[in-house]
Design a protein around this motif. Sequence first.
Motif, PDB file in Angstrom:
ATOM      1  N   SER A 165       4.845   7.147   3.429  1.00 50.64           N
ATOM      2  CA  SER A 165       5.568   6.051   4.433  1.00 50.64           C
ATOM      3  C   SER A 165       6.729   5.160   3.666  1.00 50.64           C
TER       4      SER A 165
ATOM      5  N   GLU B 186       1.155  -0.793  -5.167  1.00 52.77           N
ATOM      6  CA  GLU B 186      -0.208   0.086  -5.356  1.00 52.77           C
ATOM      7  C   GLU B 186      -1.082  -0.409  -6.311  1.00 52.77           C
TER       8      GLU B 186
ATOM      9  N   GLY C 101       0.793  -1.295   0.046  1.00 51.39           N
ATOM     10  CA  GLY C 101       0.127  -0.129  -0.002  1.00 51.39           C
ATOM     11  C   GLY C 101       0.709   1.304  -0.073  1.00 51.39           C
TER      12      GLY C 101
ATOM     13  N   ASP D 288      -0.002  -1.963   4.837  1.00 55.06           N
ATOM     14  CA  ASP D 288      -0.945  -0.906   5.118  1.00 55.06           C
ATOM     15  C   ASP D 288      -1.924  -0.886   3.873  1.00 55.06           C
TER      16      ASP D 288
END
Length: 212
Positions: free
Chosen positions: A72, A90, A66, A136
């Motif tokens: 991040s 992604e 993610g 995430d």
Amino acid sequence: MKLFIDETIQNYAHESTKAEPELLQRLAEKTRNEMERPQMLTGRLEGRFLKLIAQLVRPKLAIEVGTFTGYSALSIAEGMDDDARLITCEIDPKAQAVAQAAFDASPHGRKIELRLGRALETIRSVSSPIDLSFIDADKDMYPRYYEEILARTRPGGVIVLDNMFLSGEALRPHHADSFAIATLNRTIVLDPRVENVLLTIRDGVQLVRKKN
Ligand SMILES: C[S@@+](CC[C@H](N)C(=O)[O-])C[C@H]1O[C@@H](n2cnc3c(N)ncnc32)[C@H](O)[C@@H]1O
């Protein structure tokens, strides 16, 4: 995302944490202005935490599930050695484009390989042992991601999982996402293969270390 920590304390923690580089501040602003659901971005507190974890673990290979706009990923990469590699994935091409532009503008961007596609494919494509992971995305898939990543993690390697309170829904699960998170928190605490602590950072951060 509902935050449980008193706002004054939350602000105090933010102010008492080192500021992120200007590039990340600009990326956070761009994300707020241009993206739907900008609250998905981890932000200073968790970003600096991830950088510190990377500095402590010193991964050769790190994986992120993610990317969103790359905040991040850049935080983790900032804490990694120059010859280390972070693979991040992604599924949204718009987010991917924003992230790639941020990576290209950062001195740490060349440590990052951004893949457009489903996380499970990316995880399964990794053959070298993983030293550090950040999960995430895609909450109902967390238990799968955890198992697939743990199997590829070296002994002593670390897995960080975000949103492990799921805005409090992990405490009273009632749909696929909250059942997955609640189940995984239970799995981790009973898992003899790992050490863990569920940290009260933002929406709950699981810090997991695979035993030697
Ligand atoms: C919570 S956001 C990530 C935030 C990011 N880690 C940060 O701190 O800025 C989750 C992202 O995962 C992406 N995503 C959802 N399902 C995915 C999947 N199966 N594989 C890869 N990415 C996925 C979403 O498009 C979204 O951008």
